[in-house]
Design an enzyme around this catalytic site. Structure first.
Site, PDB file in Angstrom:
ATOM      1  N   LYS A 125       0.861  -1.197   0.000  1.00  0.00           N
ATOM      2  CA  LYS A 125       0.000   0.000   0.000  1.00  0.00           C
ATOM      3  C   LYS A 125       0.891   1.239   0.000  1.00  0.00           C
ATOM      4  CE  LYS A 125      -3.927   2.100   2.516  1.00  0.00           C
ATOM      5  NZ  LYS A 125      -4.897   1.957   3.627  1.00  0.00           N
TER       6      LYS A 125
ATOM      7  N   SER B 102      -9.963   2.183   2.642  1.00  0.00           N
ATOM      8  CA  SER B 102      -9.064   2.948   1.797  1.00  0.00           C
ATOM      9  C   SER B 102      -8.038   2.107   1.052  1.00  0.00           C
ATOM     10  CB  SER B 102      -8.324   3.976   2.659  1.00  0.00           C
ATOM     11  OG  SER B 102      -7.468   3.315   3.586  1.00  0.00           O
TER      12      SER B 102
ATOM     13  N   SER C 258     -10.355  -0.225   6.818  1.00  0.00           N
ATOM     14  CA  SER C 258      -9.754  -0.188   5.478  1.00  0.00           C
ATOM     15  C   SER C 258      -9.071  -1.460   4.996  1.00  0.00           C
ATOM     16  CB  SER C 258      -8.774   0.974   5.383  1.00  0.00           C
ATOM     17  OG  SER C 258      -9.492   2.165   5.243  1.00  0.00           O
TER      18      SER C 258
HETATM   19  N1  GLN Z   1     -13.536   4.640   5.975  1.00  0.00           N
HETATM   20  C1  GLN Z   1     -12.895   5.097   7.173  1.00  0.00           C
HETATM   21  C2  GLN Z   1     -12.440   6.525   6.995  1.00  0.00           C
HETATM   22  O1  GLN Z   1     -12.651   7.077   5.956  1.00  0.00           O
HETATM   23  C3  GLN Z   1     -11.764   4.194   7.543  1.00  0.00           C
HETATM   24  C4  GLN Z   1     -10.546   4.398   6.734  1.00  0.00           C
HETATM   25  C5  GLN Z   1      -9.397   3.558   7.174  1.00  0.00           C
HETATM   26  O2  GLN Z   1      -9.570   2.540   7.856  1.00  0.00           O
HETATM   27  N2  GLN Z   1      -8.209   3.999   6.824  1.00  0.00           N
HETATM   28  O3  GLN Z   1     -11.871   7.099   7.879  1.00  0.00           O
END
Ligand code: GLN
Length: 484
Positions: free
Chosen positions: A76, A151, A175
């Site tokens: 990532k 994400s 995410s």
């Molecule tokens: N969807 C959540 C956010 O936008 C979690 C994102 C994540 O776990 N990095 O914060």
């Protein structure tokens, strides 16, 4: 070969039926073929990748190979990797070449794994659909009109489309698990503090945790053996004895107590997703598990609490991007303040700005007690809900996401609908607990993930629980027909 497990690939490499250079090249060829349409990778460096594969072959030849030596892994783009652009999905860092390796990257290096490339992601890991990325959205390999989740959307699509052997992700609110559910693979968010955050670009430091994204639980266990471990450069890294996460994979599940929180099966859950989850749980009963009704009464507060705390931490973490030391700097400005303002206005996208504004607001002198402090208090209550629940069960199960993959563009203009994607995952981040998503079937041709939540440091048991299910089902080995 693209469907082989990490263990099988390792055995093939050890037996020299294939070299790491050949294996890596075959993934690079698939990436060339499919990445232009899927957009999972945002940085590739074929020369560097093949050089790593060559070095791995040398290790395999001289007998110093480890289990993942020679295996191509997607990283990532939140992890700093020396010499690679490391953008975190943002224009702010579009020109940033990391001068050092994140702990996770150096662990894979030391294991002799090959870095296949950096994967697309929501900007600064803020999002549930990968649509906030400065580098464009990512296609869900099961249906190109749909999002892969976020994400970690690039890593998710790369695993699902078999554009890597396995990938890394990070999970601040879901995410790893939500994209695992939407793309049909196995993902694990470890207990907070098990994987070092050193060199992992910070979003919400008290919630961020890196973990594996792979085809199976066994693959995740092998990845965890590389990723986990104490690192003194991260002050929240836990100094615990090294574990072998594969050690319990083959234990029978007889007598396992599975807690089913009633709040996870209430309004808001897609009915077809609910059916898939119920079928999966019935399979566990056949494996000898016992079902226990439990309650996590503060589940409904997890999203509001998260959207106070995560932006608060983000607003502080992102203050370092000032256009001075690294990252985007506006071309023209009148004075220092103007340079800060223009650089940040140009460098950050809309969702990141929204979070910075919310975070700054909830931390301001006039509102700190009403929002930030109150959210911290409820965070404690959420952790206590789990503490109570684990008195009655060994693991908790439910859906990982409320729906299957949604259409691109469907939720981008509705932040609240987007935030609700993490309704079942966020509370574990707030409590610091480990959580997994495991492929459990399909609804209208789209994958559904079963979530398994464990108690602190119970990753080996969760992997066992997932692995036993994967011995009697084959959902985890399915892949989109057109990409075969
Ligand atoms: N969807 C959540 C956010 O936008 C979690 C994102 C994540 O776990 N990095 O914060």
């Amino acid at each position: 070969m693209i469907n082989s497990s990490l263990k099988q690939l390792g055995e093939m490499l050890q037996a020299k039926t294939i070299s790491s250079v050949e294996l890596t090249q075959s993934f690079l060829d698939r990436i060339k073929q499919y990445n232009p349409s899927i957009n999972a990778y945002i940085a590739l460096n074929e020369a560097e990748t093949l050089a790593q594969a060559k070095a791995a072959d040398a290790r395999l030849a001289n007998g110093s190979a480890a289990p993942l030596t020679g295996i191509p892994i997607a990283q990532k783009d939140i992890f700093c990797a020396k010499g690679w652009t490391t953008t975190c999905g943002s224009k702010m860092l579009a020109n940033f070449v990391a001068p050092y390796d994140a702990h996770v990257i150096s662990q894979f290096d030391a294991a002799g794994a090959v870095n296949l490339g950096k994967t697309n992601m929501d900007e600064f890991a803020m999002g549930s659909s990968n649509e906030t990325s400065y580098f464009g959205g990512v296609k869900n390999p099961w249906d190109f009109d749909r999002v892969p989740g976020g994400s970690s959307g690039g890593s998710a699509a790369a695993v699902a489309a078999r554009l890597c052997a396995a990938a890394t992700g990070t999970d601040t609110g879901g995410s790893i698990r939500q994209p695992a559910s939407l793309c049909g693979f196995t993902g694990l968010k470890p207990t907070y503090g098990v994987v070092s955050r050193y060199g992992m670009i910070a979003f919400a430091s008290s919630l961020d945790q890196a973990g594996p994204m792979a085809k199976s639980a066994e693959d995740c266990a092998l990845m965890m053996n590389v990723m986990a471990g104490f690192d003194e450069r991260d002050s929240t890294s836990l100094n615990r004895e090294k574990e072998d996460y594969t050690r319990d994979l083959n234990k029978p599940l007889q007598g396992l107590r599975i807690g089913l929180p009633k709040e996870f099966f209430a309004d808001g859950l897609d009915a077809n997703v609910g059916k898939v989850i119920e079928t999966a749980i019935a399979e566990y009963k056949k494996l000898g598990a016992e079902l226990v009704d439990i309650s996590l009464p503060n589940t409904g507060l997890s999203i509001p609490v998260y959207y106070v705390l995560a932006p608060a931490e983000a607003s502080s973490n992102l203050s370092r991007y000032d256009g001075v030391r690294y990252g985007h700097r506006a071309e023209s400005y009148t004075d220092l303040m103007d340079m800060y303002c223009k650089s940040r206005a140009e460098g950050f996208g809309a969702e990141v700005k929204r979070r910075i504004l919310i975070g700054t607001y909830v931390l301001s002198a006039g509102y700190y007690d009403a929002y930030y402090l109150k959210a911290q208090q409820i965070r404690r209550l959420i952790a206590q809900d789990f503490e109570e629940a684990f008195k009655h069960c060994d693991v908790i199960m439910g859906p990982a996401a409320p729906s299957t993959a949604f259409k691109a563009g469907e939720k981008v203009d509705d932040p609240v609908a987007m935030y609700l994607q993490d309704i079942y995952t966020i509370s574990t981040n707030l409590a610091g607990l480990p959580g997994m998503s495991v492929p459990a079937g399909f609804s209208n041709g789209l994958p559904v993930g079963l979530q398994i939540i464990g108690n602190y440091f119970d990753e080996a048991r969760m992997l066992n629980v997932a692995h036993q299910y994967q011995q009697v089902t084959d959902w985890h080995s399915r892949m989109p027909e057109e990409l075969k």
